[in-house]
Design a protein around this motif. Structure first.
Motif, PDB file in Angstrom:
ATOM      1  N   MET A   1       0.841  -1.173   0.000  1.00  0.00           N
ATOM      2  CA  MET A   1       0.000   0.000   0.000  1.00  0.00           C
ATOM      3  C   MET A   1       0.894   1.245   0.000  1.00  0.00           C
ATOM      4  SD  MET A   1      -2.714   1.500   2.849  1.00  0.00           S
ATOM      5  CE  MET A   1      -3.167  -0.106   3.356  1.00  0.00           C
ATOM      6  N   LYS A   2       0.494   2.205  -0.771  1.00  0.00           N
ATOM      7  CA  LYS A   2       1.193   3.481  -0.835  1.00  0.00           C
ATOM      8  C   LYS A   2       1.033   4.234   0.476  1.00  0.00           C
ATOM      9  CE  LYS A   2       2.876   4.152  -4.958  1.00  0.00           C
ATOM     10  NZ  LYS A   2       4.311   4.139  -4.997  1.00  0.00           N
ATOM     11  N   ARG A   3       2.123   4.801   0.966  1.00  0.00           N
ATOM     12  CA  ARG A   3       2.087   5.691   2.133  1.00  0.00           C
ATOM     13  C   ARG A   3       2.487   7.072   1.641  1.00  0.00           C
ATOM     14  NH1 ARG A   3       2.570   4.918   7.885  1.00  0.00           N
ATOM     15  NH2 ARG A   3       3.368   6.792   8.862  1.00  0.00           N
ATOM     16  N   VAL A   4       1.545   7.982   1.665  1.00  0.00           N
ATOM     17  CA  VAL A   4       1.789   9.326   1.164  1.00  0.00           C
ATOM     18  C   VAL A   4       1.671  10.333   2.304  1.00  0.00           C
ATOM     19  CG1 VAL A   4       0.903   8.702  -1.133  1.00  0.00           C
ATOM     20  CG2 VAL A   4      -0.622   9.799   0.530  1.00  0.00           C
ATOM     21  N   PHE A   5       2.231  11.492   2.068  1.00  0.00           N
ATOM     22  CA  PHE A   5       2.109  12.607   2.993  1.00  0.00           C
ATOM     23  C   PHE A   5       1.335  13.695   2.267  1.00  0.00           C
ATOM     24  CE2 PHE A   5       3.224  16.594   4.891  1.00  0.00           C
ATOM     25  CZ  PHE A   5       3.217  16.312   6.237  1.00  0.00           C
ATOM     26  N   ILE A   6       0.328  14.236   2.920  1.00  0.00           N
ATOM     27  CA  ILE A   6      -0.527  15.226   2.265  1.00  0.00           C
ATOM     28  C   ILE A   6      -0.298  16.603   2.878  1.00  0.00           C
ATOM     29  CG2 ILE A   6      -2.900  15.889   1.753  1.00  0.00           C
ATOM     30  CD1 ILE A   6      -3.567  12.949   1.524  1.00  0.00           C
ATOM     31  N   ASP A   7       0.060  17.542   2.021  1.00  0.00           N
ATOM     32  CA  ASP A   7       0.286  18.922   2.423  1.00  0.00           C
ATOM     33  C   ASP A   7      -1.048  19.573   2.794  1.00  0.00           C
ATOM     34  OD1 ASP A   7       1.461  21.430   2.790  1.00  0.00           O
ATOM     35  OD2 ASP A   7       1.991  21.701   0.676  1.00  0.00           O
ATOM     36  N   THR A   8      -0.992  20.550   3.665  1.00  0.00           N
ATOM     37  CA  THR A   8      -2.190  21.237   4.142  1.00  0.00           C
ATOM     38  C   THR A   8      -3.015  21.823   3.000  1.00  0.00           C
ATOM     39  OG1 THR A   8      -1.058  21.770   6.214  1.00  0.00           O
ATOM     40  CG2 THR A   8      -3.049  23.022   5.715  1.00  0.00           C
ATOM     41  N   ASN A   9      -2.357  22.336   1.960  1.00  0.00           N
ATOM     42  CA  ASN A   9      -3.130  22.977   0.888  1.00  0.00           C
ATOM     43  C   ASN A   9      -4.041  21.984   0.178  1.00  0.00           C
ATOM     44  OD1 ASN A   9      -1.421  21.757  -1.139  1.00  0.00           O
ATOM     45  ND2 ASN A   9      -0.009  23.464  -0.935  1.00  0.00           N
ATOM     46  N   VAL A  10      -3.672  20.735   0.102  1.00  0.00           N
ATOM     47  CA  VAL A  10      -4.513  19.707  -0.519  1.00  0.00           C
ATOM     48  C   VAL A  10      -5.743  19.450   0.359  1.00  0.00           C
ATOM     49  CG1 VAL A  10      -4.610  17.278  -1.241  1.00  0.00           C
ATOM     50  CG2 VAL A  10      -2.579  18.670  -1.763  1.00  0.00           C
ATOM     51  N   LEU A  11      -5.535  19.396   1.658  1.00  0.00           N
ATOM     52  CA  LEU A  11      -6.657  19.226   2.578  1.00  0.00           C
ATOM     53  C   LEU A  11      -7.630  20.395   2.464  1.00  0.00           C
ATOM     54  CD1 LEU A  11      -4.602  18.151   5.722  1.00  0.00           C
ATOM     55  CD2 LEU A  11      -5.843  16.636   4.153  1.00  0.00           C
ATOM     56  N   MET A  12      -7.075  21.598   2.429  1.00  0.00           N
ATOM     57  CA  MET A  12      -7.924  22.798   2.362  1.00  0.00           C
ATOM     58  C   MET A  12      -8.679  22.883   1.046  1.00  0.00           C
ATOM     59  SD  MET A  12      -7.871  24.043   5.305  1.00  0.00           S
ATOM     60  CE  MET A  12      -8.995  25.347   4.795  1.00  0.00           C
ATOM     61  N   ASP A  13      -8.082  22.377  -0.022  1.00  0.00           N
ATOM     62  CA  ASP A  13      -8.805  22.360  -1.303  1.00  0.00           C
ATOM     63  C   ASP A  13     -10.094  21.559  -1.178  1.00  0.00           C
ATOM     64  OD1 ASP A  13      -6.897  23.925  -2.530  1.00  0.00           O
ATOM     65  OD2 ASP A  13      -5.877  22.254  -3.500  1.00  0.00           O
ATOM     66  N   VAL A  14     -10.032  20.444  -0.452  1.00  0.00           N
ATOM     67  CA  VAL A  14     -11.234  19.626  -0.251  1.00  0.00           C
ATOM     68  C   VAL A  14     -12.194  20.318   0.720  1.00  0.00           C
ATOM     69  CG1 VAL A  14     -12.118  17.420   0.631  1.00  0.00           C
ATOM     70  CG2 VAL A  14     -10.016  17.468  -0.736  1.00  0.00           C
ATOM     71  N   LEU A  15     -11.666  20.745   1.834  1.00  0.00           N
ATOM     72  CA  LEU A  15     -12.519  21.304   2.890  1.00  0.00           C
ATOM     73  C   LEU A  15     -13.275  22.551   2.442  1.00  0.00           C
ATOM     74  CD1 LEU A  15     -10.061  20.817   5.862  1.00  0.00           C
ATOM     75  CD2 LEU A  15     -12.139  19.494   5.397  1.00  0.00           C
ATOM     76  N   LEU A  16     -12.646  23.358   1.593  1.00  0.00           N
ATOM     77  CA  LEU A  16     -13.285  24.585   1.121  1.00  0.00           C
ATOM     78  C   LEU A  16     -13.731  24.491  -0.341  1.00  0.00           C
ATOM     79  CD1 LEU A  16     -11.001  27.283   2.801  1.00  0.00           C
ATOM     80  CD2 LEU A  16     -13.154  26.290   3.650  1.00  0.00           C
ATOM     81  N   GLN A  17     -13.613  23.290  -0.916  1.00  0.00           N
ATOM     82  CA  GLN A  17     -13.987  23.036  -2.317  1.00  0.00           C
ATOM     83  C   GLN A  17     -13.418  24.110  -3.250  1.00  0.00           C
ATOM     84  OE1 GLN A  17     -18.214  22.261  -2.602  1.00  0.00           O
ATOM     85  NE2 GLN A  17     -17.996  20.328  -1.516  1.00  0.00           N
ATOM     86  N   ARG A  18     -12.114  24.298  -3.145  1.00  0.00           N
ATOM     87  CA  ARG A  18     -11.452  25.332  -3.938  1.00  0.00           C
ATOM     88  C   ARG A  18     -11.261  24.844  -5.372  1.00  0.00           C
ATOM     89  NH1 ARG A  18      -7.015  27.458   0.492  1.00  0.00           N
ATOM     90  NH2 ARG A  18      -6.090  25.424   0.061  1.00  0.00           N
ATOM     91  N   GLU A  19     -11.815  25.611  -6.287  1.00  0.00           N
ATOM     92  CA  GLU A  19     -11.681  25.321  -7.717  1.00  0.00           C
ATOM     93  C   GLU A  19     -10.342  25.835  -8.213  1.00  0.00           C
ATOM     94  OE1 GLU A  19     -13.510  23.511  -9.555  1.00  0.00           O
ATOM     95  OE2 GLU A  19     -15.416  23.433  -8.528  1.00  0.00           O
ATOM     96  N   PRO A  20      -9.769  25.181  -9.177  1.00  0.00           N
ATOM     97  CA  PRO A  20     -10.183  23.948  -9.842  1.00  0.00           C
ATOM     98  C   PRO A  20      -9.553  22.700  -9.217  1.00  0.00           C
ATOM     99  CG  PRO A  20      -8.363  24.897 -11.057  1.00  0.00           C
ATOM    100  CD  PRO A  20      -8.626  25.805  -9.860  1.00  0.00           C
TER     101      PRO A  20
END
Length: 139
Positions: free
Chosen positions: A1-20
């Protein structure tokens, strides 16, 4: 299984539905929720997301956000080693240095970020969510 690290900006894109950006980030989040990808986030991402969501959507939503993050992502605790390395890293943005050294500490295979130019390309791969999804088809 892939183990990735997710930067805060990726989380915020989802949480605030930032386009695009949010759709690819949401697809990665869904892969993590389904157990197909293991994902870590820096402990500081919890407080950063709380602050930004509270500012946009209020305290109640911010509290729900932190619970949701904790239920999906593996937190990487801030250690003296991470902090010392981030301080001495020479990054133009200290928060990016903390993210990078948290990912190294967590032994992630890659960092998923919307700002790949903010990170050195060694020893980890630095990918946008879109690049990650293209390079690792999960269907």
């Amino acid at each position: 299984m892939k183990r990735v690290f997710i930067d805060t900006n990726v989380l915020m894109d989802v949480l605030l539905q930032r386009e695009p950006f949010w759709r690819d980030s949401f697809e990665v989040w869904t892969l993590v929720e389904s157990g197909r990808v293991e994902a870590c986030i820096a402990a500081t991402s919890f407080s950063n997301c709380y602050y930004l969501v509270r500012k946009e959507m209020g305290k109640s939503q911010a509290e729900q956000t932190v619970r949701a993050l904790r239920g999906v992502f593996v937190p990487v605790a801030m250690t003296e080693q991470i902090l010392d390395r981030a301080i001495g890293a020479g990054f133009s943005d200290f928060e990016d240095a903390v993210q990078f050294h948290s990912a190294v500490h967590a032994r992630a295979e890659c960092i998923l970020t919307r700002n790949p130019g903010h990170f050195p390309r060694s020893p980890l791969s630095i990918l946008s969510p879109k690049e990650f999804l293209a390079a690792h088809p999960f269907t």
